[in-house]
Design an enzyme around this catalytic site. Structure first.
Site, short mmCIF file in Angstrom:
data_model
loop_
_atom_site.label_atom_id
_atom_site.label_comp_id
_atom_site.label_asym_id
_atom_site.label_seq_id
_atom_site.Cartn_x
_atom_site.Cartn_y
_atom_site.Cartn_z
N GLY A 101 38.12 44.95 42.21
CA GLY A 101 39.17 45.94 42.36
C GLY A 101 40.59 45.44 42.17
N ASP A 102 40.82 44.15 42.30
CA ASP A 102 42.15 43.57 42.07
C ASP A 102 41.95 42.24 41.35
OD1 ASP A 102 44.87 43.14 42.05
OD2 ASP A 102 45.05 42.76 44.19
N LEU A 103 41.18 42.29 40.28
CA LEU A 103 40.72 41.09 39.60
C LEU A 103 41.72 40.65 38.53
CD1 LEU A 103 38.45 39.06 39.56
CD2 LEU A 103 37.30 40.46 37.85
N ASN A 158 43.83 35.97 41.56
CA ASN A 158 42.77 36.12 42.56
C ASN A 158 41.49 35.40 42.15
OD1 ASN A 158 44.28 37.54 44.38
ND2 ASN A 158 43.66 39.54 43.64
#
Length: 193
Positions: free
Chosen positions: A97-99, A103
């Site tokens: 989702g926040d790749l 991260n």
């Protein structure tokens, strides 16, 4: 790099109950960075992506004067186009989702993912976000991914479409430069028809 690609494919293949579903025991009201993010199960990816990933951030960007009313029409046309795209009917995947590359932490034994904004969604969205800000050895990661779980034909042409969500989030968090990039991506997505 190969381990990351294969691991992402396995994570996505684990699936989710619905597009927009939060992770098990996860909140419906979540966050992506400092922006609120709603995890709301939907019957289809086009509905989820339009209603819970594009339009909320688009409205905020318009309210803050970062995107014009005329530019809004382009995003709305893209939202209407979503059901017609190849791969739009894929089963929901469990997304990080926040790749983005910040991260992904590389170690001698592979890569570790941190700071998820997990939800059910379209796997191309995770991969498009990974490409957005640059990822070391991205082509190796994608090649390994494709070996485990091939993507629908034309996925490379849809990268900009799947980047609309993170670009709009960055628009509301960081300002106008991202707005211009989001508008360009939306205009490019209209050529997918």
């Amino acid at each position: 790099h190969v381990h990351l690609g294969r691991g992402l494919a396995r994570m996505h293949a684990a699936g989710a109950p619905a597009h927009g579903s939060p992770p098990p025991d996860g909140p419906a009201d979540a966050w992506i960075g400092l922006a609120p993010m709603r995890n709301e199960p939907c019957a289809s990816w086009p509905e989820f992506y339009a209603e819970h990933r594009v339009r909320p951030y688009l409205r905020r960007a318009v309210d803050e004067g970062l995107i014009t009313q005329d530019e809004t029409a382009v995003f709305e046309q893209v939202c209407e186009l979503l059901p017609e795209l190849p791969g739009a009917g894929e089963a929901p995947s469990r997304l990080h989702g926040d790749l983005w590359s910040g991260n992904v932490h590389w170690a001698s034994d592979g890569a570790w993912l941190i700071d998820p904004a997990a939800h059910g969604g379209h796997r191309e969205t995770d991969l498009a976000m990974l490409a957005l800000f640059g990822c070391p050895h991205l082509e190796q990661v994608l090649g390994a991914y494709q070996e485990v779980s091939p993507l629908a034909e034309g996925w490379r042409e849809r990268v900009g479409l799947h980047q609309l969500f993170p670009l709009l989030v960055h628009t509301v968090l960081f300002g106008g430069g991202y707005a211009r990039q989001a508008v360009r991506a939306a205009r490019g997505a209209l050529r997918l028809r």
